[in-house]
Design an enzyme around this catalytic site. Structure first.
Site, mmCIF file in Angstrom:
data_model
loop_
_atom_site.group_PDB
_atom_site.id
_atom_site.type_symbol
_atom_site.label_atom_id
_atom_site.label_comp_id
_atom_site.label_asym_id
_atom_site.label_seq_id
_atom_site.Cartn_x
_atom_site.Cartn_y
_atom_site.Cartn_z
ATOM 1 N N SER A 1 -6.411 -45.835 -60.271
ATOM 2 C CA SER A 1 -6.870 -45.025 -59.128
ATOM 3 C C SER A 1 -8.393 -45.084 -59.028
ATOM 4 O O SER A 1 -8.960 -44.752 -57.988
ATOM 5 C CB SER A 1 -6.404 -43.573 -59.276
ATOM 6 N N GLU B 1 6.002 -40.269 -60.521
ATOM 7 C CA GLU B 1 5.093 -39.901 -59.422
ATOM 8 C C GLU B 1 5.842 -39.753 -58.096
ATOM 9 O O GLU B 1 6.773 -40.524 -57.806
ATOM 10 C CB GLU B 1 3.990 -40.965 -59.270
ATOM 11 N N GLU C 1 3.191 -49.982 -64.032
ATOM 12 C CA GLU C 1 4.141 -49.511 -63.021
ATOM 13 C C GLU C 1 5.359 -50.429 -62.988
ATOM 14 O O GLU C 1 5.228 -51.637 -63.168
ATOM 15 C CB GLU C 1 3.484 -49.515 -61.631
HETATM 16 O O1 KIV Z 1 -3.948 -44.591 -61.448
HETATM 17 C C1 KIV Z 1 -3.746 -43.406 -61.750
HETATM 18 O O2 KIV Z 1 -4.665 -42.594 -61.845
HETATM 19 C C2 KIV Z 1 -2.375 -42.999 -62.015
HETATM 20 C C3 KIV Z 1 -2.087 -41.544 -62.149
HETATM 21 C C4 KIV Z 1 -2.386 -40.802 -60.917
HETATM 22 C C5 KIV Z 1 -0.735 -41.290 -62.671
HETATM 23 O O3 KIV Z 1 -1.527 -43.814 -62.089
#
Ligand code: KIV
Length: 279
Positions: A50, A187, A120
């Site tokens: 993220s 998620e 993922e």
């Molecule tokens: O990339 C991320 O920060 C995540 C979390 C929000 C679970 O995958």
């Protein structure tokens, strides 16, 4: 052991032992100063991909690279002492083959010193998860809404709404847990489905838009602090409005610079402070 007295990092065994027990607290972290602030309060610091959107202003996480994850993983490790640090494997760094995943995961572990990687995927990634776990790479899985699949799924959409979708997410969760993941991010998943997954799988589930009954919870730190306004999913709760404070502080600084009220004598070298007036 309290967070203050603990001198070693949280381990995979510590987290596994929390199944059905005290909720596991997870926040994302991309920098050393933030790691220092968060470390006493969390079990796991997740260096999530993220960061592509939150730190680099990208529209999706797809352009994040292994080198970027390593640099931010190193920063999170330098700033923390107690929390387990988990680093995300970015898009394109593990999907090709178990061997590709192992090569990149080994680099991430060796170059950052982190404890585990996150990736993922569901049924299709189970063989890769098993391959990594058997070779000493602890894996956190990630099912339900998978941001790296944004183009394939047509946007950031919650999962598990229909019976077929629910069965799909549950099968993914079971496959990753059975492949040996020590924990599983669930998620953007319909609450009853996330709850059912938590009951069905043997590993710790970490909800984000999942269920209050998941074994732990994760949120993006900048979201809870009010430092990221581009996109606010339903599952985010804001605990502070630091973005507004940053803006106020910058405005106050700008006003003082323009009025020549900053810097004052106390901020300059070789300038005596004014003597207090007598009488
Ligand atoms: O990339 C991320 O920060 C995540 C979390 C929000 C679970 O995958």
């Amino acid at each position: 052991m309290s967070a203050q007295t603990q001198t070693r990092r949280v381990t995979v065994r510590d987290i596994a032992a929390r199944k059905g027990g005290d909720p596991v607290v997870v926040l994302t972290c991309y920098t050393a100063p933030m790691a220092q602030f968060l470390d006493p309060h969390v079990d796991i610091l997740l260096v999530g991909d993220s960061l592509g959107m939150v730190v680099y202003g990208m529209d999706t996480t797809l352009a994040v690279t292994v080198d970027m994850m390593i640099a931010h993983g190193q920063a999170a490790m330098r700033g923390s002492r107690k929390a387990m640090v988990v680093v995300d494997m970015p898009f394109g760094s593990y999907g090709e083959s178990p061997a590709q995943a192992y090569r990149n995961a080994a680099r991430i572990l060796a170059e950052t010193g982190c404890t585990a990687v996150k990736l993922e995927g569901g049924v299709e990634m189970a063989e890769t998860v098993r391959f990594l776990v058997d070779r000493g790479v602890p894996v956190m899985g990630h099912v339900g809404l998978k941001p790296q699949m944004v183009h394939a799924t047509g946007g950031f959409r919650a999962q598990g709404r229909t019976e077929a979708e629910a069965e799909h997410v549950r099968a993914d969760a079971r496959a990753i847990a059975e492949a040996g993941a020590f924990s599983l991010v669930v998620e953007g998943t319909w609450e009853p489905v996330a709850r059912q997954i938590t009951e069905e799988v043997g590993c710790v589930t970490i909800g984000i838009g999942g269920s209050p009954l998941c074994d732990g919870q994760v949120l993006v730190t900048e979201d809870i602090l009010g430092l990221f306004n581009d996109f606010q999913p339903k599952f985010v709760k804001r605990y502070a409005e630091l973005g507004a404070q940053v803006s106020e502080a910058a405005a106050a600084y700008a006003a003082e610079v323009k009025a020549r009220r900053f810097p004052g004598p106390e901020h300059c070298f070789g300038v005596k402070k004014a003597e207090p007036q007598k009488g």
